[in-house]
Design a protein around this motif. Structure first.
Motif, short mmCIF file in Angstrom:
data_model
loop_
_atom_site.label_atom_id
_atom_site.label_comp_id
_atom_site.label_asym_id
_atom_site.label_seq_id
_atom_site.Cartn_x
_atom_site.Cartn_y
_atom_site.Cartn_z
N VAL A 44 0.85 -1.20 0.00
CA VAL A 44 0.00 0.00 0.00
C VAL A 44 0.88 1.25 0.00
CG1 VAL A 44 -1.68 1.32 1.33
CG2 VAL A 44 -1.96 -1.14 1.11
N LEU B 25 0.94 3.91 -3.05
CA LEU B 25 0.54 5.30 -2.86
C LEU B 25 1.66 6.25 -3.23
CD1 LEU B 25 -1.54 5.10 0.47
CD2 LEU B 25 -2.40 5.48 -1.83
N GLY C 299 -9.05 -0.46 6.37
CA GLY C 299 -9.75 -1.54 5.68
C GLY C 299 -11.03 -1.92 6.41
N HIS C 300 -11.13 -1.48 7.68
CA HIS C 300 -12.33 -1.83 8.46
C HIS C 300 -13.11 -0.59 8.76
CE1 HIS C 300 -11.15 -5.86 9.60
NE2 HIS C 300 -9.99 -5.45 10.00
N LYS D 145 -10.63 1.74 2.82
CA LYS D 145 -10.00 1.01 1.71
C LYS D 145 -10.93 -0.05 1.19
CE LYS D 145 -5.39 1.03 3.78
NZ LYS D 145 -4.41 0.17 4.43
N PRO D 146 -10.93 -0.39 -0.10
CA PRO D 146 -10.22 0.30 -1.16
C PRO D 146 -10.98 1.54 -1.59
CG PRO D 146 -11.36 -1.63 -2.03
CD PRO D 146 -11.68 -1.55 -0.58
N PHE D 147 -10.34 2.70 -1.44
CA PHE D 147 -11.06 3.95 -1.66
C PHE D 147 -11.02 4.36 -3.12
CE2 PHE D 147 -7.01 4.39 0.58
CZ PHE D 147 -6.21 4.69 -0.49
N ILE E 14 -9.78 6.36 -5.90
CA ILE E 14 -8.50 7.05 -6.12
C ILE E 14 -8.72 8.53 -6.45
CG2 ILE E 14 -6.42 7.14 -7.56
CD1 ILE E 14 -6.34 4.72 -5.86
N ASP E 15 -9.73 8.79 -7.28
CA ASP E 15 -10.00 10.18 -7.68
C ASP E 15 -10.27 11.06 -6.46
OD1 ASP E 15 -11.67 9.00 -10.58
OD2 ASP E 15 -9.77 10.12 -10.48
#
Lengths: 413, 129
Positions: free
Chosen positions: B15, B19, B84-85, B105-107, B109-110
């Motif tokens: 990750v 990033l 993630g939680h 997550k998973p978020f 990206i934009d």
């Protein structure tokens, strides 16, 4: 001489009366004796009568429903419990003299069984019949009807003895216990799996995030420098992988929740090839050769694709890890598909270190692993996934390496 | 005044590097990675500027504890918390402890890039002033 005659007469009369008197006395004695006997008999009779009443009360009060039939199946005795049971089962109010076989007209479903048991009993073979109302119409009941015969010593006729045992409560308890047991097992399973899914979800979120970030970064770089159009292919793979990962999570969660299977008619050979392409990178990194012996003209199989892919991926990764730990020269994986009479079988073999005979069964069960970092859940999950299709995952003896078979039934239940 | 940087605190290698790769491609400022919150706190200076991205689940202390710690040190860098939680309670707690934003997550990206751009522009504006 007349006096003598009179005396003689008088003597005679005396003699007669003595004899008569003696007889009278005897008679009196007999009568007294008879009276005595009669009194004793009356007492005995009274006692018998009392005993009879007592026994009848006991019989009537007995929880066990009992009745007796004469050889022509007429009721000659029954108790209260039997009346109640008969009312429930045959919907009838019993009275003495009623005929059992005509009563059975009310319950055609068990009529034949009961009548044949009655004849058997007359022939000397006792039996029991279960009468159950599991249709849902009305309250549930379950009765056990015992039929036996008994020779009446006085009439010398065979009588049929019926006894009905109410096992409704017992059966219900049994049913409840089984349900509870199943529930406990399910909760136990889902607790383990629940934790697993949570852990899995968290684990999968990480690579998914990484995948997304990397691919977007690549795309941004592509915008600035069109000379690296070669990035298009890896980017596509990344997209597919993240899609696949998301699907696994989604489907696993659904499966966990209600055992749902998303079945689609699938060309298994094509599915195998597609799955292997996911392992391309690892195969090339460890120089693993793939040997495919996929049968021609396999029928399409109704399977949950993601689940079968998971199984193949797991087997593939296990082989790769085994190759690594034992530094196998020329590592090879052979995959063969064949169609048998009732099943399709996928054979997965490698030339790695193999699985020791004593571990072969264990390795498919939960929590067992020989890997230092392993969680030991991979193969047992695969087993569950295959079992869910009505198939089986087995580990077979092999001269060299590991040999797993995935059998999937051709007909879906 | 320190030059602005994007600081990432997450114990997951992939990750972090993903990033970093993403931010390198989108922004023109340096990206610093920390896998351990303890190491991060050791290096931390209240003079730091830019943007701080922290994962909720860290070894030794969780993201919320780290936030508390930073608040005590009068942290001025905007903090983005990720996890993630994710759940609502977590989100509210994070906001209460001073996180500017919260991503699951998973978020998307934009959205992440947009948020960071906003933060950096604001920081820039503040610094210029």
């Amino acid at each position: 001489m007349a006096k003598a005659a009179i005396v003689a007469d008088r003597d005679n009369a005396k003699n007669i009366s003595i004899a008569q008197q003696q007889q009278l006395k005897k008679n009196e004695q007999i009568i007294a004796g008879l009276r005595h006997e009669l009194a004793a008999l009356k007492v005995e009779n009274s006692a018998l009568h009392e005993q009879n009443l007592r026994l009848d009360r006991l019989f009537q009060a007995s929880q066990e429903a009992r009745a007796a039939l004469d050889p022509t199946f007429n009721f000659i005795a029954f108790n209260q419990s039997f009346i109640k049971a008969a009312a429930t089962i045959f919907d009838v109010s019993l009275c003495l003299g009623m005929n059992f076989s005509s009563l059975l007209m009310q319950a055609p479903s068990c009529k034949t069984r009961i009548l044949s048991s009655c004849y058997q009993a007359l022939a000397g073979v006792n039996s029991s019949i279960l009468i159950e109302n599991a249709t849902g119409a009305g309250d549930y009941y379950c009765y056990e009807l015992h039929i036996s015969s008994n020779l009446n010593p006085l009439t010398k006729l065979k009588e049929l003895h019926l006894s009905i045992h109410d096992c409704s409560r017992y059966k219900l308890q049994e049913f409840q216990a089984r349900k509870q047991q199943a529930e406990i097992e399910r909760v136990g399973r889902s607790n383990v799996m629940g934790e697993l899914i949570s852990a899995l979800a968290h684990e999968i979120n990480q690579p998914l995030t990484a995948i997304k970030a990397f691919s977007r970064g690549c795309l941004l770089k592509l915008k600035r420098d069109s000379s690296i159009s070669a990035l298009a292919y890896p980017l596509t793979q990344i997209a597919h992988q993240s899609e696949h990962a998301g699907n696994i999570l989604h489907r696993m969660k659904n499966f966990m929740r209600d055992g749902s299977m998303y079945l689609e008619k699938t060309d298994i050979n094509a599915l195998i090839r597609q799955t292997l392409s996911f392992l391309d990178y690892e195969f090339s990194q460890f120089k693993v050769a793939i040997n495919l012996e996929l049968a021609d003209n396999l029928p399409e199989l109704s399977v949950d694709r993601i689940k079968i892919m998971q199984v193949i991926l797991n087997l593939g990764r296990n082989s790769i890890e085994a190759f690594q730990t034992s530094a196998t020269l020329r590592p090879t994986i052979k995959i063969k598909t064949e169609c048998l009479e009732k099943d399709m079988v996928i054979h997965f073999q490698d030339n790695g270190p193999g699985i020791p005979a004593n571990l072969r069964d264990k390795i498919l069960s939960s929590y067992f692993t020989t890997k230092p970092q392993g969680t030991g859940l991979g193969l047992s999950i695969c087993k569950t996934l295959v079992n869910a299709h009505g198939g089986s995952l087995q580990s077979l003896t092999s001269l060299e390496g590991a040999w797993f078979t995935v059998s999937l039934p051709l007909e879906v239940n | 005044m320190q030059p602005p940087k994007i600081y990432i605190v997450d114990d997951n290698d992939s990750v972090c590097y993903a990033l970093k790769f993403l931010f390198d491609s989108s922004f023109n400022i340096p990206v610093e990675i920390y896998h351990s919150p303890l190491q991060f706190l050791d290096d931390y200076d209240a003079q730091w500027r830019g943007c701080l991205i922290i994962d909720l689940f860290l070894p030794f202390m969780d993201g919320l504890e780290l936030l508390d710690n930073l608040r005590q040190r009068n942290n001025r860098i905007p903090v983005i918390l990720m996890t993630g939680h994710g759940d609502k309670t977590m989100q509210l707690q994070a906001r209460a402890k001073g996180a500017s934003f919260f991503f699951s997550k998973p978020f998307n990206i934009d959205n992440l890039l947009k948020k960071i751009a906003e933060i950096l522009t604001l920081e820039n504006a503040n610094n210029i002033v």
